[in-house]
Design a protein around this motif. Structure first.
Motif, PDB file in Angstrom:
ATOM      1  N   SER A  72       0.831  -1.204   0.000  1.00  0.00           N
ATOM      2  CA  SER A  72       0.000   0.000   0.000  1.00  0.00           C
ATOM      3  C   SER A  72       0.868   1.258   0.000  1.00  0.00           C
ATOM      4  O   SER A  72       0.594   2.219  -0.736  1.00  0.00           O
ATOM      5  N   ALA A  73       1.906   1.272   0.821  1.00  0.00           N
ATOM      6  CA  ALA A  73       2.800   2.428   0.894  1.00  0.00           C
ATOM      7  C   ALA A  73       3.504   2.657  -0.443  1.00  0.00           C
ATOM      8  O   ALA A  73       3.575   3.792  -0.931  1.00  0.00           O
ATOM      9  N   ILE A  74       3.985   1.591  -1.043  1.00  0.00           N
ATOM     10  CA  ILE A  74       4.687   1.700  -2.330  1.00  0.00           C
ATOM     11  C   ILE A  74       3.727   2.221  -3.399  1.00  0.00           C
ATOM     12  O   ILE A  74       4.076   3.105  -4.195  1.00  0.00           O
ATOM     13  N   LYS A  75       2.530   1.696  -3.401  1.00  0.00           N
ATOM     14  CA  LYS A  75       1.508   2.131  -4.364  1.00  0.00           C
ATOM     15  C   LYS A  75       1.259   3.642  -4.228  1.00  0.00           C
ATOM     16  O   LYS A  75       1.175   4.367  -5.228  1.00  0.00           O
ATOM     17  N   GLN A  76       1.155   4.131  -2.996  1.00  0.00           N
ATOM     18  CA  GLN A  76       0.924   5.557  -2.756  1.00  0.00           C
ATOM     19  C   GLN A  76       2.141   6.403  -3.147  1.00  0.00           C
ATOM     20  O   GLN A  76       1.988   7.506  -3.682  1.00  0.00           O
ATOM     21  N   LEU A  77       3.340   5.884  -2.889  1.00  0.00           N
ATOM     22  CA  LEU A  77       4.553   6.626  -3.244  1.00  0.00           C
ATOM     23  C   LEU A  77       4.696   6.734  -4.762  1.00  0.00           C
ATOM     24  O   LEU A  77       5.182   7.757  -5.269  1.00  0.00           O
ATOM     25  N   VAL A  78       4.274   5.711  -5.492  1.00  0.00           N
ATOM     26  CA  VAL A  78       4.257   5.776  -6.959  1.00  0.00           C
ATOM     27  C   VAL A  78       3.252   6.843  -7.392  1.00  0.00           C
ATOM     28  O   VAL A  78       3.545   7.694  -8.239  1.00  0.00           O
ATOM     29  N   LYS A  79       2.071   6.803  -6.800  1.00  0.00           N
ATOM     30  CA  LYS A  79       0.997   7.751  -7.122  1.00  0.00           C
ATOM     31  C   LYS A  79       1.441   9.196  -6.857  1.00  0.00           C
ATOM     32  O   LYS A  79       1.104  10.106  -7.612  1.00  0.00           O
ATOM     33  N   LYS A  80       2.211   9.405  -5.794  1.00  0.00           N
ATOM     34  CA  LYS A  80       2.693  10.746  -5.449  1.00  0.00           C
ATOM     35  C   LYS A  80       3.882  11.163  -6.312  1.00  0.00           C
ATOM     36  O   LYS A  80       4.331  12.310  -6.227  1.00  0.00           O
ATOM     37  N   GLY A  81       4.405  10.234  -7.111  1.00  0.00           N
ATOM     38  CA  GLY A  81       5.519  10.547  -7.987  1.00  0.00           C
ATOM     39  C   GLY A  81       6.879  10.494  -7.325  1.00  0.00           C
ATOM     40  O   GLY A  81       7.865  10.962  -7.885  1.00  0.00           O
ATOM     41  N   PHE A  82       6.963   9.884  -6.126  1.00  0.00           N
ATOM     42  CA  PHE A  82       8.234   9.824  -5.407  1.00  0.00           C
ATOM     43  C   PHE A  82       9.106   8.642  -5.829  1.00  0.00           C
ATOM     44  O   PHE A  82      10.323   8.688  -5.660  1.00  0.00           O
ATOM     45  N   ILE A  83       8.483   7.582  -6.321  1.00  0.00           N
ATOM     46  CA  ILE A  83       9.243   6.403  -6.745  1.00  0.00           C
ATOM     47  C   ILE A  83       8.675   5.880  -8.064  1.00  0.00           C
ATOM     48  O   ILE A  83       7.549   6.192  -8.443  1.00  0.00           O
ATOM     49  N   ARG A  84       9.476   5.075  -8.726  1.00  0.00           N
ATOM     50  CA  ARG A  84       9.028   4.322  -9.894  1.00  0.00           C
ATOM     51  C   ARG A  84       9.466   2.885  -9.711  1.00  0.00           C
ATOM     52  O   ARG A  84      10.430   2.603  -8.980  1.00  0.00           O
ATOM     53  N   LEU A  85       8.760   1.991 -10.341  1.00  0.00           N
ATOM     54  CA  LEU A  85       9.048   0.559 -10.236  1.00  0.00           C
ATOM     55  C   LEU A  85       9.449   0.014 -11.591  1.00  0.00           C
ATOM     56  O   LEU A  85       8.863   0.389 -12.610  1.00  0.00           O
ATOM     57  N   GLU A  86      10.441  -0.856 -11.590  1.00  0.00           N
ATOM     58  CA  GLU A  86      10.872  -1.537 -12.814  1.00  0.00           C
ATOM     59  C   GLU A  86      10.993  -3.021 -12.521  1.00  0.00           C
ATOM     60  O   GLU A  86      11.510  -3.416 -11.473  1.00  0.00           O
ATOM     61  N   ILE A  87      10.522  -3.828 -13.467  1.00  0.00           N
ATOM     62  CA  ILE A  87      10.639  -5.277 -13.321  1.00  0.00           C
ATOM     63  C   ILE A  87      12.115  -5.651 -13.365  1.00  0.00           C
ATOM     64  O   ILE A  87      12.869  -5.176 -14.212  1.00  0.00           O
ATOM     65  N   ARG A  88      12.505  -6.497 -12.430  1.00  0.00           N
ATOM     66  CA  ARG A  88      13.900  -6.949 -12.373  1.00  0.00           C
ATOM     67  C   ARG A  88      14.164  -7.937 -13.501  1.00  0.00           C
ATOM     68  O   ARG A  88      13.337  -8.782 -13.804  1.00  0.00           O
ATOM     69  N   GLU A  89      15.318  -7.828 -14.107  1.00  0.00           N
ATOM     70  CA  GLU A  89      15.685  -8.742 -15.192  1.00  0.00           C
ATOM     71  C   GLU A  89      15.866 -10.167 -14.688  1.00  0.00           C
ATOM     72  O   GLU A  89      15.501 -11.115 -15.369  1.00  0.00           O
ATOM     73  N   ASP A  90      16.404 -10.306 -13.489  1.00  0.00           N
ATOM     74  CA  ASP A  90      16.697 -11.630 -12.946  1.00  0.00           C
ATOM     75  C   ASP A  90      15.503 -12.266 -12.240  1.00  0.00           C
ATOM     76  O   ASP A  90      15.544 -13.444 -11.900  1.00  0.00           O
ATOM     77  N   ASN A  91      14.431 -11.492 -12.015  1.00  0.00           N
ATOM     78  CA  ASN A  91      13.249 -12.024 -11.340  1.00  0.00           C
ATOM     79  C   ASN A  91      12.028 -11.232 -11.816  1.00  0.00           C
ATOM     80  O   ASN A  91      11.738 -10.158 -11.300  1.00  0.00           O
ATOM     81  N   GLN A  92      11.326 -11.779 -12.780  1.00  0.00           N
ATOM     82  CA  GLN A  92      10.198 -11.084 -13.405  1.00  0.00           C
ATOM     83  C   GLN A  92       9.051 -10.810 -12.428  1.00  0.00           C
ATOM     84  O   GLN A  92       8.212  -9.968 -12.694  1.00  0.00           O
ATOM     85  N   ARG A  93       9.011 -11.540 -11.325  1.00  0.00           N
ATOM     86  CA  ARG A  93       7.922 -11.371 -10.357  1.00  0.00           C
ATOM     87  C   ARG A  93       8.188 -10.235  -9.375  1.00  0.00           C
ATOM     88  O   ARG A  93       7.306  -9.830  -8.639  1.00  0.00           O
ATOM     89  N   GLU A  94       9.404  -9.738  -9.358  1.00  0.00           N
ATOM     90  CA  GLU A  94       9.777  -8.715  -8.391  1.00  0.00           C
ATOM     91  C   GLU A  94      10.130  -7.410  -9.105  1.00  0.00           C
ATOM     92  O   GLU A  94      10.745  -7.424 -10.164  1.00  0.00           O
TER      93      GLU A  94
END
Length: 161
Positions: A76-98
């Motif tokens: 939930s916190a990560i989702k809100q931080l993305v929404k606020k523009g503070f972080i971005r998420l990228e799929i890891r090359e070595d682990n597609q689920r993370e």
């Protein structure tokens, strides 16, 4: 914040500080961080997630492991931080689920202005204590944590039998 009064004139039985006083002190510290988070426009989970990201955690699993927050709270916190523009998420090359967590420019600015600001306040408060007090606080806190961990291990071991 509840003040615990330790008058030097109390009788011997009253000198033994109760676990309830310690709990209250611990809750007071938690309330201080919670107040700061709210003043910054963050939930507690968002605040601690940013602290952990600042310290080098780059996945939700690492944040959970370092800070012992539950999966839903971090998600939930990560989702809100993305929404606020503070972080971005990228799929890891070595682990597609993370997904790997990165601070955005806005995130770095926010961390510098707020998270680093709290760290400065912590250091100012710490520096107002004598070196001996700093060492005692650290040593006693470590001792209590180790004893509590030992008691928990014994309890859990007893539950298994």
């Amino acid at each position: 914040m509840k003040k615990v009064n330790y008058d030097k004139n109390k009788n011997e039985n009253d000198k033994n500080r109760s676990i309830e006083d310690y709990w209250e002190t611990y809750k007071d510290l938690d309330r201080i961080y919670s107040r700061f988070a709210k003043e910054c426009g963050l939930s507690d989970g968002e605040y601690w997630a940013l602290v952990m990201i600042r310290e080098g955690c780059s996945t939700q699993a690492e944040i959970r492991e370092e800070f012992s927050l539950n999966k839903q709270t971090i998600h939930s916190a990560i989702k809100q931080l993305v929404k606020k523009g503070f972080i971005r998420l990228e799929i890891r090359e070595d682990n597609q689920r993370e997904k790997k967590i990165f601070l955005t420019k806005e995130g770095w600015d926010f961390v510098r202005d707020h998270i680093d600001g709290m760290i400065l306040l912590e250091r100012k408060a710490w520096d107002k204590m004598k070196t001996e007090e700093q060492e005692q606080l650290t040593k006693i806190s470590q001792k209590y944590n180790n004893l509590l961990e030992s008691e928990l291990e014994a309890y859990l071991k007893g539950k298994q039998t």
